[in-house]
Design a protein around this motif. Structure first.
Motif, PDB file in Angstrom:
ATOM      1  N   ASP A   1       0.810  -1.222   0.000  1.00 33.15           N
ATOM      2  CA  ASP A   1       0.000   0.000   0.000  1.00 33.15           C
ATOM      3  C   ASP A   1       0.840   1.268   0.000  1.00 33.15           C
ATOM      4  OD1 ASP A   1      -2.344  -1.475   0.016  1.00 33.15           O
ATOM      5  OD2 ASP A   1      -2.497  -1.465   2.201  1.00 33.15           O
ATOM      6  N   SER A   2       2.054   1.219   0.557  1.00 34.37           N
ATOM      7  CA  SER A   2       2.858   2.437   0.703  1.00 34.37           C
ATOM      8  C   SER A   2       3.971   2.592  -0.327  1.00 34.37           C
ATOM      9  CB  SER A   2       3.481   2.490   2.105  1.00 34.37           C
ATOM     10  OG  SER A   2       4.504   1.507   2.244  1.00 34.37           O
ATOM     11  N   ILE A   3       4.341   1.528  -1.037  1.00 36.90           N
ATOM     12  CA  ILE A   3       5.521   1.596  -1.896  1.00 36.90           C
ATOM     13  C   ILE A   3       5.314   2.546  -3.079  1.00 36.90           C
ATOM     14  CG2 ILE A   3       5.021  -0.418  -3.353  1.00 36.90           C
ATOM     15  CD1 ILE A   3       8.461   0.533  -1.899  1.00 36.90           C
ATOM     16  N   GLY A   4       4.121   2.600  -3.631  1.00 38.45           N
ATOM     17  CA  GLY A   4       3.858   3.494  -4.763  1.00 38.45           C
ATOM     18  C   GLY A   4       4.079   4.952  -4.393  1.00 38.45           C
ATOM     19  N   SER A   5       3.544   5.365  -3.250  1.00 42.70           N
ATOM     20  CA  SER A   5       3.732   6.761  -2.839  1.00 42.70           C
ATOM     21  C   SER A   5       5.186   7.026  -2.450  1.00 42.70           C
ATOM     22  CB  SER A   5       2.776   7.134  -1.700  1.00 42.70           C
ATOM     23  OG  SER A   5       3.033   6.363  -0.556  1.00 42.70           O
ATOM     24  N   ALA A   6       5.873   6.025  -1.913  1.00 41.62           N
ATOM     25  CA  ALA A   6       7.295   6.207  -1.574  1.00 41.62           C
ATOM     26  C   ALA A   6       8.120   6.424  -2.840  1.00 41.62           C
ATOM     27  CB  ALA A   6       7.810   4.996  -0.797  1.00 41.62           C
ATOM     28  N   ILE A   7       7.809   5.686  -3.896  1.00 41.79           N
ATOM     29  CA  ILE A   7       8.517   5.848  -5.171  1.00 41.79           C
ATOM     30  C   ILE A   7       8.228   7.225  -5.762  1.00 41.79           C
ATOM     31  CG2 ILE A   7       8.589   5.044  -7.570  1.00 41.79           C
ATOM     32  CD1 ILE A   7       8.248   2.192  -6.388  1.00 41.79           C
ATOM     33  N   ALA A   8       6.977   7.647  -5.709  1.00 41.85           N
ATOM     34  CA  ALA A   8       6.610   8.964  -6.236  1.00 41.85           C
ATOM     35  C   ALA A   8       7.298  10.081  -5.447  1.00 41.85           C
ATOM     36  CB  ALA A   8       5.097   9.139  -6.207  1.00 41.85           C
ATOM     37  N   GLN A   9       7.313   9.952  -4.131  1.00 39.25           N
ATOM     38  CA  GLN A   9       7.963  10.972  -3.300  1.00 39.25           C
ATOM     39  C   GLN A   9       9.472  11.014  -3.574  1.00 39.25           C
ATOM     40  OE1 GLN A   9       7.426  10.571   0.924  1.00 39.25           O
ATOM     41  NE2 GLN A   9       8.429  12.507   1.351  1.00 39.25           N
ATOM     42  N   ARG A  10      10.074   9.855  -3.757  1.00 40.77           N
ATOM     43  CA  ARG A  10      11.509   9.792  -4.066  1.00 40.77           C
ATOM     44  C   ARG A  10      11.798  10.529  -5.371  1.00 40.77           C
ATOM     45  NH1 ARG A  10      14.534   6.153  -7.300  1.00 40.77           N
ATOM     46  NH2 ARG A  10      16.692   5.948  -6.616  1.00 40.77           N
ATOM     47  N   ALA A  11      10.984  10.296  -6.387  1.00 38.51           N
ATOM     48  CA  ALA A  11      11.179  10.961  -7.677  1.00 38.51           C
ATOM     49  C   ALA A  11      11.011  12.474  -7.540  1.00 38.51           C
ATOM     50  CB  ALA A  11      10.196  10.405  -8.704  1.00 38.51           C
ATOM     51  N   LEU A  12      10.011  12.899  -6.795  1.00 34.45           N
ATOM     52  CA  LEU A  12       9.790  14.328  -6.579  1.00 34.45           C
ATOM     53  C   LEU A  12      10.978  14.967  -5.865  1.00 34.45           C
ATOM     54  CD1 LEU A  12       7.996  16.857  -6.585  1.00 34.45           C
ATOM     55  CD2 LEU A  12       7.013  16.025  -4.425  1.00 34.45           C
ATOM     56  N   MET A  13      11.467  14.308  -4.815  1.00 35.08           N
ATOM     57  CA  MET A  13      12.599  14.862  -4.056  1.00 35.08           C
ATOM     58  C   MET A  13      13.853  14.923  -4.923  1.00 35.08           C
ATOM     59  SD  MET A  13      11.191  15.731  -1.327  1.00 35.08           S
ATOM     60  CE  MET A  13      12.501  16.148  -0.215  1.00 35.08           C
TER      61      MET A  13
END
Length: 155
Positions: free
Chosen positions: A103-115
């Protein structure tokens, strides 16, 4: 048919909780793989094994992803590796105690790309907050919980 025992994989090059992993793994009698690009000291135990991989981006991650099995546990800060571990049916925990989940890995990947993008444009400097005692405590609790959960699941 017997089931493979739970094993722990440490993405060890920058892992601040190796000693905690060794203690928890010893308490549960779990094999621990310490995967790094360089030699590092490990406890003298048949249950702890050092794996030194070639230098290069993602070489340690590739080794872990190729060897992790369903129900195993990987300790990593690397979000793409955590995703690969989850895809293999294993558990992934960050050293600060944050579990990576489906449930959390997709948002973690998106946040990593944004950062990464914000850092590349100069809008953000620095990295995460310094690792502290509370992170260590949360990690110990998360590791213990995931091992207990996996043991219960296996019966």
């Amino acid at each position: 048919m017997s089931r493979k025992p739970i094993e722990i994989f440490i993405d060890a090059d920058a892992c601040p909780v190796k000693d905690e992993v060794y203690k928890v793994a010893q308490r549960y009698g779990l094999k621990t793989w310490v995967v790094s690009n360089a030699f590092m000291m490990i406890p003298t135990s048949p249950m702890v094994e050092r794996v030194i991989v070639d230098a290069g981006p993602d070489v340690a991650d590739d080794w872990i992803a190729e060897h992790v099995a369903p129900g195993d546990v990987a300790i990593t800060n690397d979000i793409p590796l955590a995703e690969r571990v989850l895809q293999a049916g294993a558990h992934a925990i960050a050293p600060n105690g944050k579990p990576f989940t489906e449930d959390s890995i997709g948002s973690a990947i998106a946040q990593r790309a944004l950062m990464e993008q914000l850092r590349s444009t100069g809008d953000i400097y620095g990295g995460p907050k310094p690792f502290d005692r509370n992170d260590r405590s949360r990690f110990l609790q998360a590791l213990d919980e995931v091992i207990q959960k996996e043991r219960r699941r296996r019966g």
